[in-house]
Design an enzyme around this catalytic site. Structure first.
Site, PDB file in Angstrom:
ATOM      1  N   LYS A  97      41.301  33.775  50.727  1.00  0.00           N
ATOM      2  CA  LYS A  97      42.391  34.529  51.363  1.00  0.00           C
ATOM      3  C   LYS A  97      42.949  33.835  52.600  1.00  0.00           C
ATOM      4  CE  LYS A  97      42.037  38.908  49.098  1.00  0.00           C
ATOM      5  NZ  LYS A  97      41.530  40.262  49.056  1.00  0.00           N
ATOM      6  N   ARG A 111      33.696  39.836  44.924  1.00  0.00           N
ATOM      7  CA  ARG A 111      34.826  39.518  44.034  1.00  0.00           C
ATOM      8  C   ARG A 111      35.310  38.119  44.389  1.00  0.00           C
ATOM      9  NH1 ARG A 111      40.357  39.762  43.897  1.00  0.00           N
ATOM     10  NH2 ARG A 111      41.286  40.557  41.976  1.00  0.00           N
TER      11      ARG A 111
HETATM   12  N1  HH2 Z   1      42.044  41.448  46.402  1.00  0.00           N
HETATM   13  C1  HH2 Z   1      43.025  41.163  45.524  1.00  0.00           C
HETATM   14  C2  HH2 Z   1      43.169  41.922  44.350  1.00  0.00           C
HETATM   15  N2  HH2 Z   1      42.311  42.930  44.066  1.00  0.00           N
HETATM   16  N3  HH2 Z   1      40.410  44.210  44.624  1.00  0.00           N
HETATM   17  C3  HH2 Z   1      39.419  44.507  45.475  1.00  0.00           C
HETATM   18  N4  HH2 Z   1      38.551  45.494  45.207  1.00  0.00           N
HETATM   19  N5  HH2 Z   1      39.247  43.817  46.661  1.00  0.00           N
HETATM   20  C4  HH2 Z   1      40.089  42.801  47.017  1.00  0.00           C
HETATM   21  O1  HH2 Z   1      39.908  42.220  48.107  1.00  0.00           O
HETATM   22  C5  HH2 Z   1      41.167  42.460  46.130  1.00  0.00           C
HETATM   23  C6  HH2 Z   1      41.297  43.210  44.920  1.00  0.00           C
HETATM   24  C7  HH2 Z   1      43.972  40.057  45.805  1.00  0.00           C
HETATM   25  O2  HH2 Z   1      43.485  38.834  45.316  1.00  0.00           O
HETATM   26  P1  HH2 Z   1      43.851  38.173  43.894  1.00  0.00           P
HETATM   27  O3  HH2 Z   1      43.471  39.052  42.749  1.00  0.00           O
HETATM   28  O4  HH2 Z   1      43.265  36.818  43.854  1.00  0.00           O
HETATM   29  O5  HH2 Z   1      45.418  37.981  43.935  1.00  0.00           O
HETATM   30  P2  HH2 Z   1      46.630  38.850  43.379  1.00  0.00           P
HETATM   31  O6  HH2 Z   1      46.532  40.230  43.909  1.00  0.00           O
HETATM   32  O7  HH2 Z   1      47.841  38.097  43.905  1.00  0.00           O
HETATM   33  O8  HH2 Z   1      46.545  38.848  41.876  1.00  0.00           O
END
Ligand code: HH2
Length: 260
Positions: A205, A239
């Site tokens: 992040k 995660r």
């Molecule tokens: N962060 C993201 C998405 N879902 N769910 C939980 N529980 N906690 C988190 O910190 C979290 C999440 C964002 O990251 P990412 O899935 O890599 O990216 P994007 O939302 O752009 O798909």
């Protein structure tokens, strides 16, 4: 828990796993590397992201979930969604966790999870992804985030979800500045003290880039430092994008602790 984004626009891997075969190959690699769970998402929630329709999200995520469940009956598959229609289809396909970045904002979501017997991740977010970084000021970020999560956990219990299936996530990067993220990571033991399993999603992040200057593809060491901050908790789900690196890190850390 390895991250499988079936999206064209996720912040670190958008567009890489948009079709079924690509997404499955990516998930298989994470399973081979030691992931216990895979979180499948069909909508980016990165800062500034535009929402997508439920039907689109469902068409992206559910075939991947169904195939993972068919191939790996013991794998825990999670669906990253805030929409009851998507959660319902994912649960019918065999998902065992609903990972909701809005912490059950849609009133239909928590009763649906309760009926299914699945677990829920309640994540703290201020506002919605499109606008959440517009105001990241809090009088006391830790107190406010924890109070809101306590309230959402009570709503999940009231809906009939057992306490051990209600997991709390401070929402790193969701309407917080770098200092807020660091304070929330430092306060993870206080979050765990609320009595629920904790979920931490700090992988790759922006605050890691802000601290170190590292671009999104070069943030594994910083991501592992965040894992180190979480791993002493009694019950924690991490995660992460980089499963092999995280498993190696945790294997050595645990071995050293075991030798003491
Ligand atoms: N962060 C993201 C998405 N879902 N769910 C939980 N529980 N906690 C988190 O910190 C979290 C999440 C964002 O990251 P990412 O899935 O890599 O990216 P994007 O939302 O752009 O798909």
């Amino acid at each position: 828990m390895g991250i499988c984004n079936v999206t064209p626009d996720s912040f670190s891997d958008g567009g890489r796993f948009v079709d079924l075969e690509q997404a499955l190959a990516h998930a298989e690699a994470m399973i081979a590397a030691g992931a216990d769970a895979i979180d499948v998402g069909g909508e980016s929630t990165r800062p500034g992201a535009e929402p997508v329709a439920a039907a689109t999200e469902r068409e992206r995520a559910v075939p991947v979930i169904a195939e993972l469940v068919r191939r790996h009956p013991d794998l825990v598959v999670s669906v990253d969604t805030s929409k009851p229609a998507v959660a319902e289809a994912a649960l019918a396909a065999g998902a065992r966790i609903v990972n909701d970045v809005s912490a059950g904002r849609d009133p239909a979501l928590l009763p649906l999870v309760a009926r299914s017997g699945a677990a829920v991740v309640l994540m703290h977010m201020r506002g919605e992804p499109r606008t959440m970084q517009a105001d990241t000021r809090y009088a006391d970020v830790v107190a406010e985030v924890h109070a809101e999560l306590r309230e959402r956990a009570a709503a999940a219990l009231a809906a009939g979800i057992p306490a051990e299936l209600v997991m709390l996530d401070p929402g790193i990067g969701f309407g917080k500045d770098s200092q807020g993220n660091l304070r929330l990571l430092a306060a993870l033991p206080d979050l765990a003290a609320l009595g629920h399993p904790v979920v931490v999603g700090a992988s790759r992040k922006r605050f890691i880039g802000a601290l170190t200057g590292a671009e999104v593809g070069d943030r594994v060491p910083g991501s592992l430092a965040a894992v180190a901050a979480a791993v002493t908790l009694p019950r924690v789900l991490l995660r992460v994008h980089d499963v092999a690196e995280t498993v190696q890190f945790l294997t050595v850390l645990t071995a050293v602790a075991g030798a003491a």
